[in-house]
Scaffold this active site. Structure first.
Site, PDB file in Angstrom:
ATOM      1  N   TYR A 124      -0.691  11.117  11.826  1.00  0.00           N
ATOM      2  CA  TYR A 124      -0.072  12.305  12.162  1.00  0.00           C
ATOM      3  C   TYR A 124      -0.536  12.657  13.398  1.00  0.00           C
ATOM      4  O   TYR A 124      -0.296  13.826  13.991  1.00  0.00           O
ATOM      5  CB  TYR A 124      -0.046  13.108  10.879  1.00  0.00           C
ATOM      6  CG  TYR A 124       0.704  12.951   9.979  1.00  0.00           C
ATOM      7  CD1 TYR A 124       0.939  11.749   9.525  1.00  0.00           C
ATOM      8  CD2 TYR A 124       1.172  13.995   9.188  1.00  0.00           C
ATOM      9  CE1 TYR A 124       1.600  11.572   8.143  1.00  0.00           C
ATOM     10  CE2 TYR A 124       1.931  13.833   7.948  1.00  0.00           C
ATOM     11  CZ  TYR A 124       2.250  12.560   7.592  1.00  0.00           C
ATOM     12  OH  TYR A 124       3.163  12.206   6.525  1.00  0.00           O
ATOM     13  N   LYS A 187      -6.453   2.028   1.746  1.00  0.00           N
ATOM     14  CA  LYS A 187      -5.980   0.859   1.950  1.00  0.00           C
ATOM     15  C   LYS A 187      -6.887   0.055   2.708  1.00  0.00           C
ATOM     16  O   LYS A 187      -6.439  -0.559   3.628  1.00  0.00           O
ATOM     17  CB  LYS A 187      -4.470   0.858   2.232  1.00  0.00           C
ATOM     18  CG  LYS A 187      -4.024  -0.620   2.082  1.00  0.00           C
ATOM     19  CD  LYS A 187      -3.512  -0.772   0.814  1.00  0.00           C
ATOM     20  CE  LYS A 187      -2.609  -1.975   0.707  1.00  0.00           C
ATOM     21  NZ  LYS A 187      -2.295  -2.496  -0.919  1.00  0.00           N
ATOM     22  N   ASP A 221      -2.082   1.885  -3.435  1.00  0.00           N
ATOM     23  CA  ASP A 221      -1.001   1.797  -4.153  1.00  0.00           C
ATOM     24  C   ASP A 221      -1.190   1.676  -5.591  1.00  0.00           C
ATOM     25  O   ASP A 221      -0.501   1.915  -6.339  1.00  0.00           O
ATOM     26  CB  ASP A 221      -0.411   0.108  -3.657  1.00  0.00           C
ATOM     27  CG  ASP A 221      -1.590  -0.855  -3.341  1.00  0.00           C
ATOM     28  OD1 ASP A 221      -2.753  -0.428  -3.453  1.00  0.00           O
ATOM     29  OD2 ASP A 221      -1.386  -2.115  -3.556  1.00  0.00           O
ATOM     30  N   ASP A 245      -0.378  13.268   2.150  1.00  0.00           N
ATOM     31  CA  ASP A 245       0.783  13.818   2.063  1.00  0.00           C
ATOM     32  C   ASP A 245       2.019  13.470   1.099  1.00  0.00           C
ATOM     33  O   ASP A 245       2.438  14.186   0.229  1.00  0.00           O
ATOM     34  CB  ASP A 245       1.629  13.605   3.432  1.00  0.00           C
ATOM     35  CG  ASP A 245       2.828  14.438   3.812  1.00  0.00           C
ATOM     36  OD1 ASP A 245       3.189  15.330   2.835  1.00  0.00           O
ATOM     37  OD2 ASP A 245       3.594  14.283   4.756  1.00  0.00           O
TER      38      ASP A 245
END
Ligand code: NAD
Length: 351
Positions: A124, A187, A221, A245
């Protein structure tokens, strides 16, 4: 002495819900001296900018603001005022508590999670290069053809500075609110540099809180599945911007949706409190939408300004109005308007 606080009505349904929220806050007995400051589409027409400098100055001076939602029209070049406020005031931490209230339709009970999202870095950051630009061609060259030709490229910066302050915010929040655990989520098995740095920095900060607050890590995940299957295992969840988000909407979904999801954005000494939902412009002026999310954001604001007792009573009044289901808005299965639901909360507070 009254607390001086900036009140930004926003646009769309923002003015209706913030007006009700301000009345509800006043009914707690806490003295507030509201300084009204405008932002959004309506002021754009008058002042030529959707975010007047006087509004930013008011927030910077008072250090605390309650803000209504603001529309970001698509395809007009009008940048998001919400993002601009966070950027201009370096509000690096986005806090989203997600809690189930009896009476709100949800597949889950007894959820009480807090999502802490980093607000300034990651994908972002706005560093993007279109396909075939000079910059993207250079990056493709540096990548030694790991990136396909003619790709558009977005850069994902994660810094130790940015990570350290968001993780510290999550731990300090946990200590202050008697929480037991912080879970850092990324991740790092795939993005070893950026998400690896996020985890390594989080581990370093976590050591300072050893014995007080537990620390653990999850891959994003796996975390999505875990939250759907066993949300009770989690407490405070800290994430980089993009994962934060997405996960905060997932958590809002766990507790029954946007109408009841409050939020806040914190910098080092400034805090802006606002609902997670947007301006719902199709309902503008209809006295129809649920004021709960902005009222619960005001509850977070009361805690922040040291009015914990009033915050507690306010949340109790909101939850009992919701549980009774008599004077609630359409999204909670009722027929009350925004103002009527606000009035029901005020009456509870006065009982
Ligand atoms: P939205 O949250 O405004 O509305 C989506 C739908 O959710 C609405 O149509 C309505 O059905 C429901 N909803 C939202 N708030 C509700 C409430 N308080 N009570 C009952 N139902 C409610 O999302 P959107 O339509 O994607 O966005 C509208 C505008 O708001 C866009 O311009 C967007 O950029 C902006 N936005 C602003 C903020 C902010 O100010 N922080 C946040 C999100 C979106």
């Amino acid at each position: 002495m009254a607390h001086k606080i900036t009140l930004i009505p926003g646009d769309g349904t923002g003015p209706e819900i913030t007006e009700v929220a301000a009345k509800v806050v006043e009914a707690t007995g806490v003295k507030i001296d509201w300084e009204i400051a405008h932002a959004g589409i309506d002021i754009m027409e008058k002042e030529g900018t959707p975010l007047p400098q006087s509004t930013l100055d008011s927030i910077a001076k008072n250090k605390v603001a309650l803000k209504g939602p603001i529309t970001t029209p698509i395809g007009t070049g009008f940048r998001s005022v919400n993002v601009a406020i966070r950027k201009e005031l370096d509000l690096y931490s986005c806090l989203r508590p997600c809690k189930t209230y009896a009476g709100v339709k949800s597949k889950y009970n007894n959820i009480d999670l807090v999502v802490v999202r980093e607000n300034t870095e990651d994908l972002y950051a706005g560093v993007e290069y279109p396909e075939d630009s000079e910059e993207s061609k250079k990056i493709i060259e540096i990548s030694k053809n790991k990136i396909r030709e003619h790709s558009a490229i977005s850069i994902k910066p994660i810094s130790e500075f940015g990570t350290e302050r968001i993780i510290r915010f999550a731990f300090d929040y946990a200590v202050k609110h008697s929480r037991r655990k912080v879970t850092a989520v990324a991740k790092a098995n795939i993005m070893k540099c950026t998400d690896g740095l996020f985890f390594r920095t989080a581990q370093k900060v976590a050591k300072e809180y050893e014995g007080k607050i537990e620390y653990e890590e999850r891959l994003i995940d796996n975390m999505c599945m875990q939250l759907v299957q066993k949300p009770e295992l989690y407490d405070v969840i800290a994430l980089p911007n993009l994962y934060g988000d997405i996960l905060s909407d997932l958590c809002a979904g766990l507790v029954g949706g946007l109408g009841v999801a409050p939020g806040a954005n914190f910098g080092n000494d400034i805090a802006v409190f606002e609902a997670v939902h947007g301006s719902a412009p199709k309902y503008k002026g209809q006295n129809k939408v649920n004021p709960t999310a902005v009222i619960l954001s005001a509850k977070l604001m009361l805690e922040h300004i040291g009015e914990g007792g009033a915050a507690f009573r306010l949340e109790k009044a909101v939850s009992s109005v919701i549980a009774e289901k008599k004077r609630v808005t359409y999204d909670l299965g009722g027929v009350a308007g925004t103002r009527e639901m606000g009035q029901a909360i005020i009456e509870k507070l006065k009982q």
